[in-house]
Scaffold this motif. Structure first.
Motif, short mmCIF file in Angstrom:
data_model
loop_
_atom_site.label_atom_id
_atom_site.label_comp_id
_atom_site.label_asym_id
_atom_site.label_seq_id
_atom_site.Cartn_x
_atom_site.Cartn_y
_atom_site.Cartn_z
N LEU A 35 0.83 -1.23 0.00
CA LEU A 35 0.00 0.00 0.00
C LEU A 35 0.85 1.27 0.00
O LEU A 35 0.48 2.27 -0.59
CB LEU A 35 -0.94 0.03 1.21
CG LEU A 35 -2.04 -1.04 1.28
CD1 LEU A 35 -2.87 -0.86 2.53
CD2 LEU A 35 -2.93 -0.99 0.03
N LEU A 68 -2.21 6.82 4.31
CA LEU A 68 -1.43 6.21 5.40
C LEU A 68 -0.28 7.11 5.85
O LEU A 68 0.80 6.65 6.16
CB LEU A 68 -0.88 4.85 4.94
CG LEU A 68 -1.89 3.89 4.30
CD1 LEU A 68 -1.19 2.71 3.64
CD2 LEU A 68 -2.90 3.39 5.33
N GLU A 127 -1.59 6.91 13.37
CA GLU A 127 -2.75 6.30 12.72
C GLU A 127 -2.34 4.98 12.04
O GLU A 127 -3.08 3.99 12.05
CB GLU A 127 -3.28 7.31 11.69
CG GLU A 127 -4.46 6.88 10.89
CD GLU A 127 -5.73 6.74 11.70
OE1 GLU A 127 -6.72 6.34 11.10
OE2 GLU A 127 -5.73 7.00 12.92
N LEU A 155 -4.01 1.34 12.32
CA LEU A 155 -4.56 0.69 11.12
C LEU A 155 -3.96 -0.69 10.88
O LEU A 155 -4.66 -1.61 10.47
CB LEU A 155 -4.28 1.56 9.90
CG LEU A 155 -5.37 2.52 9.49
CD1 LEU A 155 -4.91 3.33 8.29
CD2 LEU A 155 -6.65 1.78 9.14
N SER A 180 -19.77 -3.27 6.98
CA SER A 180 -19.33 -2.00 7.55
C SER A 180 -17.87 -1.72 7.19
O SER A 180 -17.48 -0.57 7.03
CB SER A 180 -19.64 -1.95 9.05
OG SER A 180 -18.49 -2.14 9.80
N HIS A 225 -14.39 2.00 3.70
CA HIS A 225 -13.52 2.35 2.56
C HIS A 225 -14.24 3.24 1.56
O HIS A 225 -13.64 4.12 0.96
CB HIS A 225 -12.98 1.07 1.90
CG HIS A 225 -12.07 0.32 2.81
ND1 HIS A 225 -12.54 -0.59 3.73
CD2 HIS A 225 -10.73 0.37 2.99
CE1 HIS A 225 -11.53 -1.08 4.42
NE2 HIS A 225 -10.42 -0.52 4.00
N ILE A 227 -14.19 6.84 3.07
CA ILE A 227 -12.94 7.61 2.96
C ILE A 227 -12.47 7.72 1.51
O ILE A 227 -11.46 8.31 1.22
CB ILE A 227 -11.82 7.05 3.87
CG1 ILE A 227 -11.48 5.59 3.49
CG2 ILE A 227 -12.21 7.15 5.34
CD1 ILE A 227 -10.19 5.11 4.13
N VAL A 259 -11.45 5.28 -0.73
CA VAL A 259 -10.42 4.40 -1.30
C VAL A 259 -11.10 3.74 -2.50
O VAL A 259 -12.18 3.16 -2.36
CB VAL A 259 -9.99 3.28 -0.31
CG1 VAL A 259 -9.04 2.30 -0.98
CG2 VAL A 259 -9.35 3.87 0.93
N ALA A 278 -5.52 -5.16 -3.22
CA ALA A 278 -4.97 -5.52 -1.90
C ALA A 278 -5.40 -6.94 -1.51
O ALA A 278 -4.64 -7.68 -0.89
CB ALA A 278 -5.44 -4.50 -0.86
C1 HEM Z 1 -10.08 0.54 7.64
C2 HEM Z 1 -9.86 -4.02 6.07
C3 HEM Z 1 -7.94 -2.41 1.90
C4 HEM Z 1 -7.07 1.79 4.06
C5 HEM Z 1 -10.22 -0.81 7.55
C6 HEM Z 1 -10.90 -1.62 8.54
C7 HEM Z 1 -10.79 -2.90 8.13
C8 HEM Z 1 -10.11 -2.91 6.85
C9 HEM Z 1 -11.29 -4.13 8.86
C10 HEM Z 1 -11.61 -1.09 9.80
C11 HEM Z 1 -12.99 -0.64 9.36
C12 HEM Z 1 -13.82 -0.03 10.48
O1 HEM Z 1 -13.28 0.78 11.25
O2 HEM Z 1 -15.00 -0.38 10.55
C13 HEM Z 1 -9.41 -3.95 4.76
C14 HEM Z 1 -9.40 -5.05 3.82
C15 HEM Z 1 -8.88 -4.59 2.65
C16 HEM Z 1 -8.53 -3.22 2.85
C17 HEM Z 1 -9.95 -6.42 4.12
C18 HEM Z 1 -8.64 -5.33 1.36
C19 HEM Z 1 -8.23 -6.57 1.34
C20 HEM Z 1 -7.52 -1.14 2.13
C21 HEM Z 1 -6.83 -0.33 1.17
C22 HEM Z 1 -6.57 0.85 1.77
C23 HEM Z 1 -7.12 0.79 3.12
C24 HEM Z 1 -6.49 -0.73 -0.27
C25 HEM Z 1 -5.85 1.99 1.16
C26 HEM Z 1 -4.92 2.66 1.77
C27 HEM Z 1 -7.87 1.84 5.18
C28 HEM Z 1 -8.05 3.02 6.01
C29 HEM Z 1 -8.95 2.67 7.03
C30 HEM Z 1 -9.26 1.26 6.82
C31 HEM Z 1 -7.39 4.38 5.79
C32 HEM Z 1 -9.49 3.54 8.17
C33 HEM Z 1 -10.87 4.02 7.76
C34 HEM Z 1 -11.47 5.00 8.76
O3 HEM Z 1 -10.71 5.76 9.36
O4 HEM Z 1 -12.70 4.98 8.92
N1 HEM Z 1 -9.76 -1.61 6.55
N2 HEM Z 1 -8.86 -2.86 4.14
N3 HEM Z 1 -7.69 -0.45 3.30
N4 HEM Z 1 -8.60 0.81 5.71
FE1 HEM Z 1 -8.68 -1.03 4.93
#
Ligand code: HEM
Length: 162
Positions: free
Chosen positions: A43, A53, A58, A62, A88, A93, A96, A98, A106
């Motif tokens: 990423l 990121l 943070e 994360l 959820s 995603h 925000i 993405v 990913a």
């Molecule tokens: C949040 C899983 C791909 C960036 C999350 C959360 C989970 C998760 C479980 C927490 C959600 C919540 O608070 O309810 C995954 C999975 C992915 C994936 C399974 C793909 C296989 C990505 C990608 C990015 C990313 C490609 C890009 C940078 C973030 C960020 C948050 C987050 C910034 C925080 C969101 C917030 O602040 O509300 N992700 N993610 N994720 N993910 Fe991912």
């Protein structure tokens, strides 16, 4: 709206698959740090994803979140509550902004990591095959449910713009 049972039926996901995934939990746990490192190396290499990121504090939080999701693949319980959690996660995603493309890409990183983990730990092809099939199903189910959040957002925007 589909129930988790219907989704599992559509992927031929059985109780045996759930058991197989549960059996992999200790191995996955021992590899979760390595998985998260690979996930974040990936990423952080892409400017569009690295932009999400930037904050070091943070980032640590994360990484923990993404590691917990990884382990939940091997939790052994795949019910409606599990489905709601995945919805959820998808919505987080979408919120925000993405792009779905990066979530899909990913997931491919996670898939490759897991296939290699199985390759290294199960030399017997027939054993490795049954674990691999269960892993592929749960990854596809995860992606399916998370993608639905993107499709719903798309529909909502079309609806609002008319
Ligand atoms: C949040 C899983 C791909 C960036 C999350 C959360 C989970 C998760 C479980 C927490 C959600 C919540 O608070 O309810 C995954 C999975 C992915 C994936 C399974 C793909 C296989 C990505 C990608 C990015 C990313 C490609 C890009 C940078 C973030 C960020 C948050 C987050 C910034 C925080 C969101 C917030 O602040 O509300 N992700 N993610 N994720 N993910 Fe991912």
């Amino acid at each position: 709206m589909l129930t988790m049972q219907e989704i599992k039926n559509h992927y031929y996901f059985t109780d045996t698959d759930a058991e197989l995934l549960k059996e992999l939990f200790p191995l996955a746990q021992s590899k979760s740090e390595a998985m998260v490192e690979e996930f974040y190396t990936y990423l952080l290499k892409i400017p569009e994803t690295a932009a999400f990121l930037r904050e070091p504090k943070e980032l640590a939080r994360l990484k923990k979140t993404h590691a917990e999701w990884f382990l939940s693949l091997f939790g052994g319980r795949y019910d409606n509550e599990y489905m709601l959690t995945l919805q959820s996660i998808g919505q987080a995603h979408v919120r925000i902004k993405v792009s779905a493309h990066y979530v899909n890409a990913a997931m491919n990183v996670v898939r490759r990591f897991l296939i290699e983990m199985l390759q290294a730990n199960f030399p017997e092809i027939s054993v490795r095959r049954k674990y691999r099939i269960a892993v592929e199903k749960i990854l596809d189910i995860n992606l399916d449910i998370m993608s639905t959040s993107y499709q719903e957002e798309e529909l909502r925007r079309v609806f609002v713009s008319h």
